[in-house]
Design an enzyme around this catalytic site. Structure first.
Site, PDB file in Angstrom:
ATOM      1  N   ALA A 102       0.801  -1.235   0.000  1.00 15.53           N
ATOM      2  CA  ALA A 102       0.000   0.000   0.000  1.00 15.53           C
ATOM      3  C   ALA A 102       0.833   1.285   0.000  1.00 15.53           C
ATOM      4  CB  ALA A 102      -1.010   0.026   1.152  1.00 15.53           C
ATOM      5  N   ALA A 103       2.154   1.155  -0.181  1.00 18.28           N
ATOM      6  CA  ALA A 103       2.967   2.383  -0.242  1.00 18.28           C
ATOM      7  C   ALA A 103       2.549   3.228  -1.454  1.00 18.28           C
ATOM      8  CB  ALA A 103       4.451   2.034  -0.330  1.00 18.28           C
ATOM      9  N   GLY A 104       2.370   2.548  -2.597  1.00 18.19           N
ATOM     10  CA  GLY A 104       1.942   3.263  -3.811  1.00 18.19           C
ATOM     11  C   GLY A 104       0.540   3.822  -3.653  1.00 18.19           C
ATOM     12  N   ASP A 105      -0.334   3.060  -2.986  1.00 18.04           N
ATOM     13  CA  ASP A 105      -1.718   3.530  -2.786  1.00 18.04           C
ATOM     14  C   ASP A 105      -1.734   4.747  -1.860  1.00 18.04           C
ATOM     15  OD1 ASP A 105      -2.533   1.340  -4.268  1.00 18.04           O
ATOM     16  OD2 ASP A 105      -2.764   0.078  -2.493  1.00 18.04           O
TER      17      ASP A 105
HETATM   18  O1  RIB Z   1      -1.610  -2.205  -3.292  1.00 18.52           O
HETATM   19  C1  RIB Z   1      -1.790  -3.076  -2.214  1.00 18.52           C
HETATM   20  C2  RIB Z   1      -3.087  -3.808  -2.358  1.00 18.52           C
HETATM   21  O2  RIB Z   1      -3.014  -4.641  -3.490  1.00 18.52           O
HETATM   22  C3  RIB Z   1      -3.424  -4.723  -1.224  1.00 18.52           C
HETATM   23  O3  RIB Z   1      -4.119  -4.086  -0.185  1.00 18.52           O
HETATM   24  C4  RIB Z   1      -4.204  -5.837  -1.898  1.00 18.52           C
HETATM   25  O4  RIB Z   1      -5.532  -5.914  -1.499  1.00 18.52           O
HETATM   26  C5  RIB Z   1      -4.052  -5.592  -3.383  1.00 18.52           C
HETATM   27  O5  RIB Z   1      -5.171  -5.022  -3.936  1.00 18.52           O
END
Ligand code: RIB
Length: 310
Positions: free
Chosen positions: A248-251
């Protein structure tokens, strides 16, 4: 404050910490297990929300236990999911994630209900897209839905941020409706068809700009990020932190970017804020549990600006 709509996936993440990833046919013993909310759409929505944005998240969940847990969690966190789709008899999305001792991950997603977020549903949320200032999307829902949503946003003068994760090719019609493309090196190479080792980071970014995107943000992991449009370009270094889990770093970067753009801040401020947000994220386990609040990021920045590596 501009209004942000995030349209995308929601997953329950089943996370195991391992020393090394298993080889084919090998059984290994995990060190630690946790379940947490994830999904690239949900992570980006949660990040934009925790980081001070006014966010509406539109996703699709099944009516199973994971879907109910997800809704309860979003409610507890104060994330608006009131226009999301709930489908009967379909499993909510899941992700099986392994995190190794260096904090790198390996992920298998089973989209389930995420694949039911189809273009026909968009007619019922067109007004939400129209009222928004920013629409944020990723690639864990059907491609045709992403494409149609970008076209609706363009028609209604809503700015589009597209994060092409997981990596895939994108047609030019869709690219022409994107204002800000956020990609890592693999994603940039997949879309442009060019290799960074041959033409450099800026060469690949230039190819993407030539394909019709207004602005490109190329994320470079521990080397920071590079932003370019037709007026300016900025390189921003990374913060040196102890990496536990990069999930989730990119998110978090994308959600932070949206929140800071929504506040009307300069691109330099936007990149600094997004980089700091993802630096904090990698120091913790799990996707949504690791997303910081705006206060944490401001405190981190006031203490660590001299730590920036480039
Ligand atoms: O980018 C990380 C995410 O990728 C995770 O939370 C997982 O659910 C996938 O969608």
């Amino acid at each position: 404050m501009k209004k942000i709509v995030v349209l995308g996936s929601s997953n329950t993440d089943l996370i195991t910490k391992v020393k090394n990833f298993p080889a084919p046919g090998e059984t290994i013993v995990g060190k630690e297990y946790m379940e947490a909310m994830g999904g690239k759409g949900a992570n980006q929505a949660m990040a934009a929300h925790r980081l001070g944005g006014e966010v509406q998240f539109i996703t699709c969940l099944g009516d199973d236990a994971n879907g109910k847990n997800a809704l309860a969690y979003y409610k507890k966190e104060g994330l608006n999911v009131s226009s999301s789709l709930i489908v009967n008899g379909v499993a909510s999305g899941t992700a099986i994630i392994m995190v190794d001792e260096h904090g790198e991950n390996s992920i298998i997603i089973t989209p389930g209900a995420n694949n039911k977020l189809n273009p026909t549903y968009l007619s019922s949320i067109e007004n939400i897209i129209k009222d928004a200032d920013l629409l944020v999307l990723q690639m864990e829902i059907p491609y045709e839905t992403v494409k149609e949503a970008c076209s609706l946003a363009k028609k209604n003068q809503t700015q589009v941020i597209l994060n092409v994760a997981p990596a895939r090719t994108i047609d030019e019609e869709l690219l022409n409706n994107v204002d800000i493309l956020v990609v890592n090196e693999t994603e940039a190479e997949t879309i442009s068809g060019k290799k960074i080792e041959n033409i450099g980071e800026e060469g690949v970014v230039n190819t993407l700009l030539d394909m019709g995107v207004d602005t490109v943000v190329l994320t470079l992991g521990e080397n920071g990020c590079f932003y370019k449009n037709r007026k300016e370009s900025i390189s921003f270094g990374a913060f040196e932190v102890h990496q536990i889990d990069t999930t989730a770093a990119g998110d978090t970067f994308c959600g932070a970017l949206a929140a800071e753009i929504a506040r009307g801040n300069s691109w330099k401020e936007v990149l600094k804020f997004a980089t700091a947000s993802s630096a904090i994220c990698v120091t913790r386990m799990g996707a949504q549990p690791s997303i910081p609040t705006e206060k944490e990021v401001r405190d981190f920045l006031s203490k660590n600006m001299d730590m920036v590596l480039k």
